[in-house]
Design a protein around this motif. Structure first.
Motif, PDB file in Angstrom:
ATOM      1  N   UNK A  40       0.860  -1.322  -0.177  1.00 25.39           N
ATOM      2  CA  UNK A  40       0.142  -0.039   0.017  1.00 25.39           C
ATOM      3  C   UNK A  40       0.920   1.171   0.036  1.00 25.39           C
ATOM      4  N   UNK A  41       0.344   2.380  -0.589  1.00 21.97           N
ATOM      5  CA  UNK A  41       1.173   3.664  -0.713  1.00 21.97           C
ATOM      6  C   UNK A  41       0.519   4.401   0.316  1.00 21.97           C
ATOM      7  N   UNK A  42       1.362   5.299   0.790  1.00 25.19           N
ATOM      8  CA  UNK A  42       0.929   6.369   1.740  1.00 25.19           C
ATOM      9  C   UNK A  42       0.303   7.380   0.793  1.00 25.19           C
ATOM     10  N   UNK A  43      -0.727   8.261   1.081  1.00 24.34           N
ATOM     11  CA  UNK A  43      -1.249   9.258   0.130  1.00 24.34           C
ATOM     12  C   UNK A  43      -0.183  10.325  -0.372  1.00 24.34           C
ATOM     13  N   UNK A  44       0.595  10.376   0.215  1.00 23.58           N
ATOM     14  CA  UNK A  44       1.969  11.345  -0.148  1.00 23.58           C
ATOM     15  C   UNK A  44       2.914  10.593  -1.167  1.00 23.58           C
ATOM     16  N   UNK A  45       2.875   9.111  -1.118  1.00 22.69           N
ATOM     17  CA  UNK A  45       3.969   8.472  -2.024  1.00 22.69           C
ATOM     18  C   UNK A  45       4.145   8.870  -3.446  1.00 22.69           C
ATOM     19  N   UNK A  46       5.099   8.413  -4.069  1.00 27.37           N
ATOM     20  CA  UNK A  46       5.395   8.388  -5.233  1.00 27.37           C
ATOM     21  C   UNK A  46       4.712   6.913  -5.603  1.00 27.37           C
ATOM     22  N   UNK A  47       3.871   7.212  -6.861  1.00 28.21           N
ATOM     23  CA  UNK A  47       2.874   5.942  -7.123  1.00 28.21           C
ATOM     24  C   UNK A  47       3.221   5.599  -8.289  1.00 28.21           C
ATOM     25  N   UNK A  48       3.932   4.350  -8.876  1.00 29.39           N
ATOM     26  CA  UNK A  48       4.154   3.739 -10.076  1.00 29.39           C
ATOM     27  C   UNK A  48       3.660   2.354  -9.998  1.00 29.39           C
ATOM     28  N   UNK A  49       3.263   1.793 -11.343  1.00 31.76           N
ATOM     29  CA  UNK A  49       3.404   0.427 -11.286  1.00 31.76           C
ATOM     30  C   UNK A  49       3.988   0.227 -12.627  1.00 31.76           C
ATOM     31  N   UNK A  50       4.738  -0.898 -12.730  1.00 38.27           N
ATOM     32  CA  UNK A  50       5.664  -1.272 -13.867  1.00 38.27           C
ATOM     33  C   UNK A  50       5.194  -2.417 -14.479  1.00 38.27           C
ATOM     34  N   UNK A  51       5.308  -2.252 -15.990  1.00 40.46           N
ATOM     35  CA  UNK A  51       4.585  -3.421 -16.840  1.00 40.46           C
ATOM     36  C   UNK A  51       5.858  -3.831 -17.655  1.00 40.46           C
ATOM     37  N   UNK A  52       6.270  -4.960 -17.676  1.00 39.62           N
ATOM     38  CA  UNK A  52       7.330  -5.666 -18.421  1.00 39.62           C
ATOM     39  C   UNK A  52       6.766  -5.659 -19.732  1.00 39.62           C
TER      40      UNK A  52
END
Ligand code: 9MR
Ligand code: 9MR
Length: 574
Positions: A40-52
């Motif tokens: 889970x992310x913090x609201x302040x987090x940098x948020x990314x999802x990586x796709x191969x």
């Protein structure tokens, strides 16, 4: 059947068709595999999802629990990460800050990727990370009240420790006996090593020093809870008190380690039959001890009501350890022939000198220590057990009374900038570029360095890069693995840890970060067992893999600092 095993089959038609169909299926699954923070992310987090794979420009939508689309975007350009040998694109949705459970859906795909945003998640995770130290306590039963299903009888009373020939002195001849109970098991083995205890204990003390107010509200479920000290400090003192017993009161020197002659079998602590020894005093151990005790002394002055006299005892211990080191400036650890456990051997101890002198100066303000603190001449490196000078920098830049702070700040930011650059330029948006034994702790330590750089510059790009380290550890990596036991959708189950192997419980104690991918020591399970020769992919969730799947106090202490420190920064900046 894994692709790895497939290689060993002699392939004939019609099997060839079947196998290549299977391979195709496998590749298409892999090609669509995603790496995301699974916890889970913090609201302040940098948020990314990586796709191969090469998905650049592909549109995606983020959908909330009610089915509404709350965010849309398209994937980044694809890039190759040389450490994994994979092409990767990513979705970036840092702007989404509302707590909740979501799914990310890539256009044209059926399967959606779930993730969560939760203000309390780092705190919850960080608590378990520190709680796992309680489970590693030596000489003490882990009871059901605090240990739950992992309750176990006390292991290793360590009340009768034999002086090894290498450690003999006039007052303590070989074969005589001392008492050295308590502390934490170092890792998957049951030995206790001062060098590694130093950085681990320091990291947690520094966490308490920096974020004490925030941590005061974090209650672990440990026997000391409620005694007026922050629990993170309570847990840390359990190891610190053991460290104090490793100093020879007759001369101030500190034994390098307390160990059995060889590693015991995969048994529970109370079933380990081997005798234990203290092995030679070393300058590295004595200086690491001095640094840690000097730091502890400074911090514990603030808690003198709860632990009267302890700050003074730590200071005396630090000073006598320093005096011994001055008389024995270069005693490097040499493994005796009859001992085969961990070495923590170090051929360059100039960084240990810098660290000890810095901590002693900060505590005593005695100019004599400054002779070893030449910030401009010192070459600083990312902290790990054998590289500790930057720990001194952390203490300097955080010190309220200032000691040559400007040049220390400059050196620290310069070092952090190297990792920031890696972060900004890498296809995986991550600062790591070497994968030594314990590579996950490299990341945790990079995160800590970046946090200090943020503290100095107040530039949030450092904070972002530090948070990306958390993301990687929790699943935003090419193995799509959450490296923290008990968390995430895919995390290690078969760790190289004697307790976990022998306790009869499938799931390991939660909150332990495994070492992670490395190409070192692949003989542990056998070269051919490892799925890839790319360093970032060279990982096995198998008990035999001490190179990649062990746990260790220095790795977990760094993870604790990173996660709880970020939690404190985010919480107080709100
Ligand atoms: O269990 C040991 C682990 O804690 C160490 O990190 C590792 C490397 O020193 O060694 C492990 O012990 C193995 C030993 O080195 C060789 N025989 C098998 C042991 C258990 O796998
Ligand atoms: O963390 C240590 C790593 O940096 C070294 O390369 C490795 C081999 O010397 O040893 C690691 O430390 C192990 C220690 O020697 C024994 N207990 C387990 C530690 C983690 O694997």
């Amino acid at each position: 059947m894994s692709i790895n095993k497939l290689k060993h089959y002699k392939i004939n038609t019609p099997w060839r068709a079947v196998v290549s169909a299977a391979l195709l299926l496998f590749i298409s699954i892999v090609a669509f595999a995603q790496g995301i923070n699974q916890v889970g992310f913090r609201p302040e987090s940098v948020k990314r999802a990586f796709f191969d794979g090469k998905w650049e420009g592909q549109a995606y939508h983020i959908i909330n629990k009610e089915g509404a689309t709350v965010f849309s975007g398209s994937l980044s350009q694809s890039g190759r990460w040389p450490h994994s040998g994979t092409e990767v694109c990513y979705a970036e949705f840092s702007a989404l800050k509302v707590e909740g459970n979501y799914t990310l859906l890539l256009k044209g795909q059926k399967e959606a990727l779930p993730f969560g945003i939760d203000q309390g998640i780092y705190r919850q995770l960080g608590k378990e990370v520190v709680q796992s130290f309680y489970h590693a306590r030596v000489s003490m039963a882990i009871d059901e009240k605090h240990g739950g299903v992992y309750a176990r009888p006390a292991g290793h009373p360590d009340a009768e420790i034999i002086i090894h020939a290498s450690a003999a002195s006039a007052e303590r001849p070989a074969g005589s006996v001392i008492s050295s109970p308590g502390g934490w098991y170092d890792a998957g083995d049951y030995n206790k090593y001062i060098v590694n205890s130093g950085i681990s204990t320091y990291s947690l003390l520094h966490l308490v020093e920096q974020y004490g107010d925030h941590l005061a509200g974090i209650e672990l479920n440990i026997p000391e809870s409620g005694n007026g000290l922050p629990d993170v400090l309570n847990e840390t003192l359990y190891n610190l008190r053991w460290m104090l017993t490793m100093q020879d009161p007759h001369d101030g020197g500190v034994y390098h380690k307390l160990t059995s002659k060889r590693f015991c079998g995969m048994k529970m602590p109370h079933n380990d039959p081997l005798e234990r020894y203290v092995v030679m005093k070393s300058t590295a151990a004595t200086l690491d001890f001095a640094a840690t005790m000097a730091k502890a002394s400074r911090l514990l002055q603030n808690y003198s009501k709860a632990v009267p006299g302890l700050a003074d005892s730590c200071l005396t211990a630090a000073q006598t350890a320093w005096a011994w080191s001055e008389q024995h400036p270069d005693v490097l650890y040499k493994q005796p022939k009859d001992i085969s456990t961990g070495e923590y051997k170090d051929s360059d101890i100039s960084d240990e000198w810098f660290w000890a002198a810095t901590e002693l100066y900060l505590t005593t303000r005695n100019q004599k220590f400054l002779g070893k603190v030449d910030i401009d001449a010192e070459k600083f490196t990312l902290p790990q057990w054998g590289m500790v000078n930057t720990l001194g920098l952390y203490s300097i830049v955080s010190d309220k009374n200032k000691l040559n702070t400007k040049s220390a700040q400059k050196k620290l930011v310069r070092l952090a900038d190297q990792y920031l650059k890696n972060y900004e330029q890498s296809a995986y948006r991550i600062s790591i570029e070497k994968f030594p034994w314990g590579s996950n702790s490299e990341l945790a330590n990079q995160g800590i360095l970046l946090m200090h750089s943020y503290m100095i510059t107040e530039d949030t790009k450092y904070l972002e890069a530090a948070d990306a380290c958390v993301g990687y550890i929790l699943g935003a990596n090419p193995l799509h693995m959450c490296f923290m036991t008990g968390f995430g959708t895919q995390s290690p189950l078969h760790i190289h840890d004697r307790r976990s192997v022998a306790d009869g419980i499938d799931a390991p104690v939660p909150g332990m970060m495994v070492g992670g991918p490395t190409k070192q020591a692949r003989q542990d399970c056998g070269e051919d067992k490892y799925p890839s020769t790319f360093p970032a992919m060279s990982y096995l969730d198998m008990e035999c893999s001490y190179a990649t799947n062990e746990i260790a106090i220095n790795w977990n202490a760094a993870a604790a600092y990173l996660i709880l420190g970020l939690d404190a920064i985010y919480t107080t900046s709100n």
